[in-house]
Design a protein around this motif. Structure first.
Motif, PDB file in Angstrom:
ATOM      1  N   ARG A  31     -45.898  45.622  23.166  1.00 26.06           N
ATOM      2  CA  ARG A  31     -44.764  46.005  24.009  1.00 26.06           C
ATOM      3  C   ARG A  31     -43.751  46.823  23.209  1.00 26.06           C
ATOM      4  O   ARG A  31     -43.374  46.442  22.103  1.00 26.06           O
ATOM      5  CB  ARG A  31     -44.093  44.764  24.568  1.00 26.06           C
ATOM      6  N   HIS A  32     -43.317  47.929  23.823  1.00 24.45           N
ATOM      7  CA  HIS A  32     -42.300  48.785  23.216  1.00 24.45           C
ATOM      8  C   HIS A  32     -41.229  49.054  24.275  1.00 24.45           C
ATOM      9  O   HIS A  32     -41.542  49.386  25.411  1.00 24.45           O
ATOM     10  CB  HIS A  32     -42.912  50.110  22.745  1.00 24.45           C
ATOM     11  N   ARG A  33     -39.969  48.894  23.890  1.00 19.16           N
ATOM     12  CA  ARG A  33     -38.865  49.088  24.838  1.00 19.16           C
ATOM     13  C   ARG A  33     -38.155  50.404  24.513  1.00 19.16           C
ATOM     14  O   ARG A  33     -37.929  50.730  23.350  1.00 19.16           O
ATOM     15  CB  ARG A  33     -37.883  47.929  24.755  1.00 19.16           C
ATOM     16  N   PHE A  34     -37.817  51.120  25.579  1.00 14.56           N
ATOM     17  CA  PHE A  34     -37.067  52.368  25.465  1.00 14.56           C
ATOM     18  C   PHE A  34     -35.824  52.257  26.336  1.00 14.56           C
ATOM     19  O   PHE A  34     -35.824  51.539  27.331  1.00 14.56           O
ATOM     20  CB  PHE A  34     -37.931  53.556  25.922  1.00 14.56           C
ATOM     21  N   ARG A  35     -34.778  52.978  25.947  1.00 11.64           N
ATOM     22  CA  ARG A  35     -33.504  52.922  26.672  1.00 11.64           C
ATOM     23  C   ARG A  35     -33.006  54.345  26.913  1.00 11.64           C
ATOM     24  O   ARG A  35     -33.134  55.210  26.052  1.00 11.64           O
ATOM     25  CB  ARG A  35     -32.477  52.150  25.869  1.00 11.64           C
TER      26      ARG A  35
END
Length: 101
Positions: A31-35
């Motif tokens: 899982r990779h989170r981007f904003r």
């Protein structure tokens, strides 16, 4: 294209950005989170909008089976899958053995 580094902001004047996935150091499976925060011409910034991208490993591992070519009757022998491999950062976790004849 942009090479993202966790915690490091990239500012653009375009509404899209391509995440560069370098073959020598790709995003790891998981899982990779981007904003995204947008700013208007008055300098007002939006609340953040977050998304989670799951990187999956779809490349099959390679099985390499080693065994003696002949064994004496009644003698035990060893089968080896030691040389089997998966592309990094993947790793072999289970070996499934079957006698087919």
């Amino acid at each position: 294209m942009a090479k993202f580094i966790p915690g490091q902001e990239i500012a653009t004047n375009t509404p899209t950005i391509e995440v560069t996935n370098d073959a020598s150091k790709p995003l790891t499976p998981g899982r990779h989170r981007f904003r995204l925060v947008v700013e208007d011409d008055s300098g007002n910034k939006s609340e953040p909008s977050d998304v989670e991208v799951i990187v999956v490993d779809k490349a099959k591992p390679t099985a390499v089976l080693d065994a003696p070519t002949t064994v004496a009757y009644g003698t035990s022998f060893t089968l080896s899958g030691t040389r089997s491999f998966d592309l990094a950062p993947g790793k072999i976790t289970t070996y499934h053995w079957v006698q087919i004849s």
